[in-house]
Each structure stands twice: as C-alpha cells, then as structure tokens.
Design a protein around this motif. Structure first.
Motif, PDB file in Angstrom:
ATOM      1  N   ASN A  65       0.846  -1.193   0.000  1.00 27.92           N
ATOM      2  CA  ASN A  65       0.000   0.000   0.000  1.00 27.92           C
ATOM      3  C   ASN A  65       0.880   1.239   0.000  1.00 27.92           C
ATOM      4  N   SER A  66       0.826   1.974  -1.087  1.00 27.12           N
ATOM      5  CA  SER A  66       1.749   3.104  -1.251  1.00 27.12           C
ATOM      6  C   SER A  66       1.515   4.199  -0.219  1.00 27.12           C
ATOM      7  N   HIS A  67       0.250   4.409   0.158  1.00 26.37           N
ATOM      8  CA  HIS A  67      -0.049   5.462   1.148  1.00 26.37           C
ATOM      9  C   HIS A  67       0.562   5.120   2.498  1.00 26.37           C
ATOM     10  N   ASN A  68       0.330   3.891   2.969  1.00 21.91           N
ATOM     11  CA  ASN A  68       0.878   3.472   4.259  1.00 21.91           C
ATOM     12  C   ASN A  68       2.404   3.404   4.221  1.00 21.91           C
ATOM     13  N   ALA A  69       2.939   2.913   3.104  1.00 20.88           N
ATOM     14  CA  ALA A  69       4.396   2.805   2.972  1.00 20.88           C
ATOM     15  C   ALA A  69       5.038   4.187   2.988  1.00 20.88           C
ATOM     16  N   THR A  70       4.448   5.125   2.282  1.00 25.65           N
ATOM     17  CA  THR A  70       4.976   6.498   2.256  1.00 25.65           C
ATOM     18  C   THR A  70       4.948   7.116   3.644  1.00 25.65           C
ATOM     19  N   ALA A  71       3.834   6.903   4.346  1.00 25.21           N
ATOM     20  CA  ALA A  71       3.707   7.448   5.699  1.00 25.21           C
ATOM     21  C   ALA A  71       4.723   6.818   6.646  1.00 25.21           C
ATOM     22  N   LEU A  72       4.932   5.500   6.517  1.00 26.70           N
ATOM     23  CA  LEU A  72       5.881   4.802   7.379  1.00 26.70           C
ATOM     24  C   LEU A  72       7.301   5.295   7.127  1.00 26.70           C
ATOM     25  N   LEU A  73       7.673   5.415   5.875  1.00 25.31           N
ATOM     26  CA  LEU A  73       9.027   5.866   5.536  1.00 25.31           C
ATOM     27  C   LEU A  73       9.264   7.289   6.039  1.00 25.31           C
ATOM     28  N   ALA A  74       8.230   8.115   5.970  1.00 28.22           N
ATOM     29  CA  ALA A  74       8.362   9.486   6.482  1.00 28.22           C
ATOM     30  C   ALA A  74       8.575   9.470   7.989  1.00 28.22           C
ATOM     31  N   GLN A  75       7.847   8.585   8.689  1.00 27.09           N
ATOM     32  CA  GLN A  75       8.009   8.468  10.139  1.00 27.09           C
ATOM     33  C   GLN A  75       9.413   8.002  10.505  1.00 27.09           C
ATOM     34  N   LEU A  76       9.967   7.124   9.676  1.00 26.96           N
ATOM     35  CA  LEU A  76      11.317   6.587   9.920  1.00 26.96           C
ATOM     36  C   LEU A  76      12.390   7.485   9.312  1.00 26.96           C
ATOM     37  N   THR A  77      11.938   8.607   8.710  1.00 26.60           N
ATOM     38  CA  THR A  77      12.816   9.608   8.089  1.00 26.60           C
ATOM     39  C   THR A  77      13.840   8.979   7.147  1.00 26.60           C
ATOM     40  N   TYR A  78      13.412   7.941   6.440  1.00 29.12           N
ATOM     41  CA  TYR A  78      14.218   7.298   5.386  1.00 29.12           C
ATOM     42  C   TYR A  78      15.557   6.773   5.898  1.00 29.12           C
ATOM     43  N   LEU A  79      15.611   6.454   7.181  1.00 27.93           N
ATOM     44  CA  LEU A  79      16.837   5.916   7.776  1.00 27.93           C
ATOM     45  C   LEU A  79      16.925   4.423   7.448  1.00 27.93           C
TER      46      LEU A  79
END
Length: 236
Positions: free
Chosen positions: A69-83
């Motif tokens: 799910n691109s929406h959830n994945a995008t939100a998760l990556l933002a929360q993890l700040t792409y680390l």
C-alpha cells in the motif's frame, strides 16, 4: 602485503593505516571533520536516502513481495525519516509478527516508551558485523556516548534540543559554551536533530534520571532568551 609502522600507544588513527601508492583506503563516516582529517579534499558526500530508494529497500526487505500500500508505505518511511537501519528493523518486525504497515504505523504513534521498545527490537542484518548491536535505539546510544566523550557541549546541545521541537532550531536558543568556536564546533553535530535521535535522546535522559535536570535547564534558558510580547519583537 602492506605493513604499517606506528608508534606504540599512539591514539591517532592515521598512524595505524598502511601507506602505499598502489592502493587506496575508503572510509565511511558521518563526521565531516573526521573525513577532512583523513581524506583532505578527496571526499564524496553521500546524500540521505530519498523516498524512491527507501521504498525499494522496504519492498526488498519484506517477506510478502506483493505490491504494498503506497499510502501506508509512504507514511511509514516518512516516520522513519528514510533511515536505512530503521527501515530494515521495521521490515523485520513486520515479517516476524505478520503485522501490516498500517499496524506498524499505529505502534509508532504510541507512547514514547512503547516506541523506544519498538526501536530496541534486535534483528538480523547480513550487512553488519555479528558483534554490532543492530537496534536503532542501541546504535544511537553508542553514538551519543561517543559524542559525550568527544564534545560534551554537543551532547548538552542534543540534550537541550530533546525538550524543544526538533525542526528549525535557532542557534540563539542553545546553551552558551566557553567560546564561540566551541559553540560552532558543537552545533555542527547537534543543530539538525533527526526525529529518532530526538526520541532516543529523551529516552536516554530518562533512564539516566536527568529528565528533571534538563527540563529545568531548558525552561530557564528559554525564559532568558525568548523575547517578550512587545510588538517590536514580533519578527524575532
């Protein structure tokens, strides 16, 4: 075979490195000062992972290779700040516990203590040495201890910023150092506060029972430097 001669008991890394015109040594470091000291002008700056590459890493690490799910994945990556380390850790937790990306996002939205527990989960990573602790929280704790030894003022800055919003921190808010040079050196390490660093620092201060001490320090400093409500101070 290269043989490096060095003085016994030397504390300089450069003294332990082999010297030859037939090869090169590649260092990776987050510290620009160390990079300049060891490589001089021969520095290649690696930019932070962007959303596209981070998405590829997340997809690669997940057991379920179906389109995510691109929406959830995008939100998760933002929360993890792409680390990258945090992404691999999150994927491992999702794989082991068969939770969805949405569920993991909800876990990240919990109380600070729960989030720290989540970021303290041990996981396997073939790209890291066996003796290295993998969890994001543990990795940060080691880095923070190193910063405290090398530059106590930088550690103070990080402790200070743990109690204010991590974005766009004016340097004028930070505690004063012994000299302007020491402040400049320390700001280089502390002024851009990663969200996970912000959280992990607060957790460390809580464990070390320094919570009340730094809360008071921050309040006293803000009371001193924050402008009053006079209309002349609106821009500040």
């Amino acid at each position: 075979m290269w043989i490096s001669k060095f003085k016994q008991g030397s504390s300089r890394l450069i003294d332990y490195l082999p010297k030859s015109k037939r090869g090169s040594i590649i260092f990776t470091t987050r510290d620009r000062k160390t990079a300049v000291k060891l490589a001089h002008q021969n520095i290649v700056e690696v930019s932070e992972m962007d959303e596209t590459v981070a998405m590829q890493l997340l997809q690669k690490c997940l057991v379920d290779q179906h389109p995510i799910n691109s929406h959830n994945a995008t939100a998760l990556l933002a929360q993890l700040t792409y680390l990258p380390l945090a992404i691999v850790q999150a994927a491992t937790y999702i794989n082991k516990n068969m939770v969805s990306l949405k569920d993991y996002l909800l876990l990240l939205a919990n109380q600070e203590g729960d989030v720290i527990d989540l970021l303290s989960e041990e996981f396997e990573d073939k790209g890291r040495y066996r003796s290295v602790n993998n969890p994001v929280a543990t990795t940060w704790l080691i880095s923070f201890k190193q910063i405290r030894q090398r530059d106590p003022l930088a550690a103070d800055f990080l402790s200070f910023t743990a109690y204010i919003d991590p974005k766009d921190i004016p340097s004028s808010l930070l505690p004063l150092g012994q000299s302007r040079k020491k402040e400049t050196d320390a700001i280089d390490l502390a002024i851009n506060v990663h969200r996970l660093v912000h959280l992990a620092t607060r957790n460390w201060l809580r464990k070390e029972q320094l919570l009340a001490k730094w809360t008071k320090k921050v309040i006293v400093r803000l009371e001193k430097v924050f402008p009053d409500n006079n209309y002349r101070n609106r821009s500040i």
